[in-house]
Design a protein around this motif. Structure first.
Motif, PDB file in Angstrom:
ATOM      1  N   MET A 202      14.470   4.329   7.303  1.00 22.51           N
ATOM      2  CA  MET A 202      14.122   3.809   5.982  1.00 22.51           C
ATOM      3  C   MET A 202      12.719   3.204   5.969  1.00 22.51           C
ATOM      4  N   ALA A 203      12.367   2.485   7.029  1.00 23.12           N
ATOM      5  CA  ALA A 203      11.021   1.913   7.101  1.00 23.12           C
ATOM      6  C   ALA A 203       9.966   3.010   7.166  1.00 23.12           C
ATOM      7  N   SER A 204      10.254   4.080   7.901  1.00 21.09           N
ATOM      8  CA  SER A 204       9.311   5.201   7.980  1.00 21.09           C
ATOM      9  C   SER A 204       9.181   5.904   6.637  1.00 21.09           C
ATOM     10  N   ALA A 205      10.293   6.092   5.941  1.00 25.90           N
ATOM     11  CA  ALA A 205      10.260   6.747   4.634  1.00 25.90           C
ATOM     12  C   ALA A 205       9.471   5.919   3.628  1.00 25.90           C
TER      13      ALA A 205
ATOM     14  N   GLY B 221       7.139   3.715   4.341  1.00 25.49           N
ATOM     15  CA  GLY B 221       5.740   3.752   4.768  1.00 25.49           C
ATOM     16  C   GLY B 221       5.055   5.059   4.395  1.00 25.49           C
ATOM     17  N   LEU B 222       5.746   6.185   4.580  1.00 25.30           N
ATOM     18  CA  LEU B 222       5.162   7.477   4.227  1.00 25.30           C
ATOM     19  C   LEU B 222       4.967   7.613   2.722  1.00 25.30           C
ATOM     20  N   LEU B 223       5.949   7.169   1.937  1.00 24.60           N
ATOM     21  CA  LEU B 223       5.802   7.215   0.480  1.00 24.60           C
ATOM     22  C   LEU B 223       4.636   6.350   0.016  1.00 24.60           C
ATOM     23  N   THR B 224       4.517   5.167   0.595  1.00 21.96           N
ATOM     24  CA  THR B 224       3.425   4.271   0.217  1.00 21.96           C
ATOM     25  C   THR B 224       2.070   4.846   0.628  1.00 21.96           C
ATOM     26  N   ALA B 225       1.969   5.364   1.842  1.00 20.15           N
ATOM     27  CA  ALA B 225       0.699   5.932   2.311  1.00 20.15           C
ATOM     28  C   ALA B 225       0.290   7.136   1.466  1.00 20.15           C
ATOM     29  N   GLY B 226       1.240   8.016   1.174  1.00 22.47           N
ATOM     30  CA  GLY B 226       0.928   9.167   0.335  1.00 22.47           C
ATOM     31  C   GLY B 226       0.544   8.751  -1.078  1.00 22.47           C
ATOM     32  N   GLY B 227       1.229   7.750  -1.613  1.00 19.75           N
ATOM     33  CA  GLY B 227       0.908   7.264  -2.946  1.00 19.75           C
ATOM     34  C   GLY B 227      -0.463   6.628  -3.026  1.00 19.75           C
ATOM     35  N   VAL B 228      -0.816   5.836  -2.038  1.00 22.46           N
ATOM     36  CA  VAL B 228      -2.140   5.199  -2.029  1.00 22.46           C
ATOM     37  C   VAL B 228      -3.233   6.251  -1.863  1.00 22.46           C
ATOM     38  N   TYR B 229      -3.001   7.250  -1.013  1.00 23.46           N
ATOM     39  CA  TYR B 229      -3.982   8.318  -0.848  1.00 23.46           C
ATOM     40  C   TYR B 229      -4.211   9.046  -2.174  1.00 23.46           C
ATOM     41  N   LEU B 230      -3.134   9.362  -2.886  1.00 23.64           N
ATOM     42  CA  LEU B 230      -3.278  10.058  -4.158  1.00 23.64           C
ATOM     43  C   LEU B 230      -3.884   9.166  -5.234  1.00 23.64           C
TER      44      LEU B 230
ATOM     45  N   LEU C 134      12.845   2.176  -3.360  1.00 24.58           N
ATOM     46  CA  LEU C 134      13.596   2.340  -2.117  1.00 24.58           C
ATOM     47  C   LEU C 134      13.621   1.034  -1.330  1.00 24.58           C
ATOM     48  N   PHE C 135      12.505   0.306  -1.328  1.00 24.61           N
ATOM     49  CA  PHE C 135      12.453  -0.981  -0.637  1.00 24.61           C
ATOM     50  C   PHE C 135      13.433  -1.980  -1.261  1.00 24.61           C
ATOM     51  N   ILE C 136      13.464  -2.051  -2.587  1.00 23.60           N
ATOM     52  CA  ILE C 136      14.392  -2.969  -3.263  1.00 23.60           C
ATOM     53  C   ILE C 136      15.826  -2.559  -2.980  1.00 23.60           C
ATOM     54  N   PHE C 137      16.100  -1.261  -3.000  1.00 26.37           N
ATOM     55  CA  PHE C 137      17.463  -0.784  -2.749  1.00 26.37           C
ATOM     56  C   PHE C 137      17.916  -1.103  -1.333  1.00 26.37           C
ATOM     57  N   VAL C 138      17.026  -0.952  -0.365  1.00 22.28           N
ATOM     58  CA  VAL C 138      17.372  -1.217   1.033  1.00 22.28           C
ATOM     59  C   VAL C 138      17.580  -2.713   1.268  1.00 22.28           C
ATOM     60  N   MET C 139      16.921  -3.563   0.481  1.00 21.65           N
ATOM     61  CA  MET C 139      17.089  -5.004   0.651  1.00 21.65           C
ATOM     62  C   MET C 139      18.510  -5.462   0.325  1.00 21.65           C
TER      63      MET C 139
END
Length: 110
Positions: A5-8, A10-19, A41-46
């Protein structure tokens, strides 16, 4: 499961910031959408990852899932969809008005 979940997230955030850093409107809309998915996803995992656990406490249950993050994510998804539709309409209108989808394509006042 936590590492996945942390990797997912992180990847979503990195891809979003790049775009978001691109100079065209459509990649920026996609980046904004990816960042909003990462936050959802972060809120849901919390709310704790518990498979097979009831969302509400009935008696003295040892493990239960918190229903508040689920409600927050559901609300955020609806608001995010509305905002994405609004930003897409703004991008299409700006492309029509300026003839380009570049972010700095507007008239320059010097």
């Amino acid at each position: 499961m936590e590492l996945l979940m942390a990797s997912a997230i992180g990847l979503l955030t990195a891809g979003g910031v790049y775009l978001l850093l691109q100079a065209h409107t459509f990649p920026m809309v996609l980046g904004l959408t990816l960042v909003s998915y990462a936050v959802n996803l972060f809120i849901f995992v919390m709310g704790r990852l518990a498979s097979g656990a009831p969302p509400l406490v009935s008696g003295q249950a040892a493990s239960y899932a918190d229903p508040l993050p689920q409600a927050l994510v559901l609300t955020a998804l609806v608001i995010g969809f509305g905002m994405t539709a609004f930003v897409v309409v703004l991008a299409v209108r700006a492309r029509h008005a300026h003839g380009s989808d570049h972010v700095d394509a507007g008239p320059r006042h010097e």
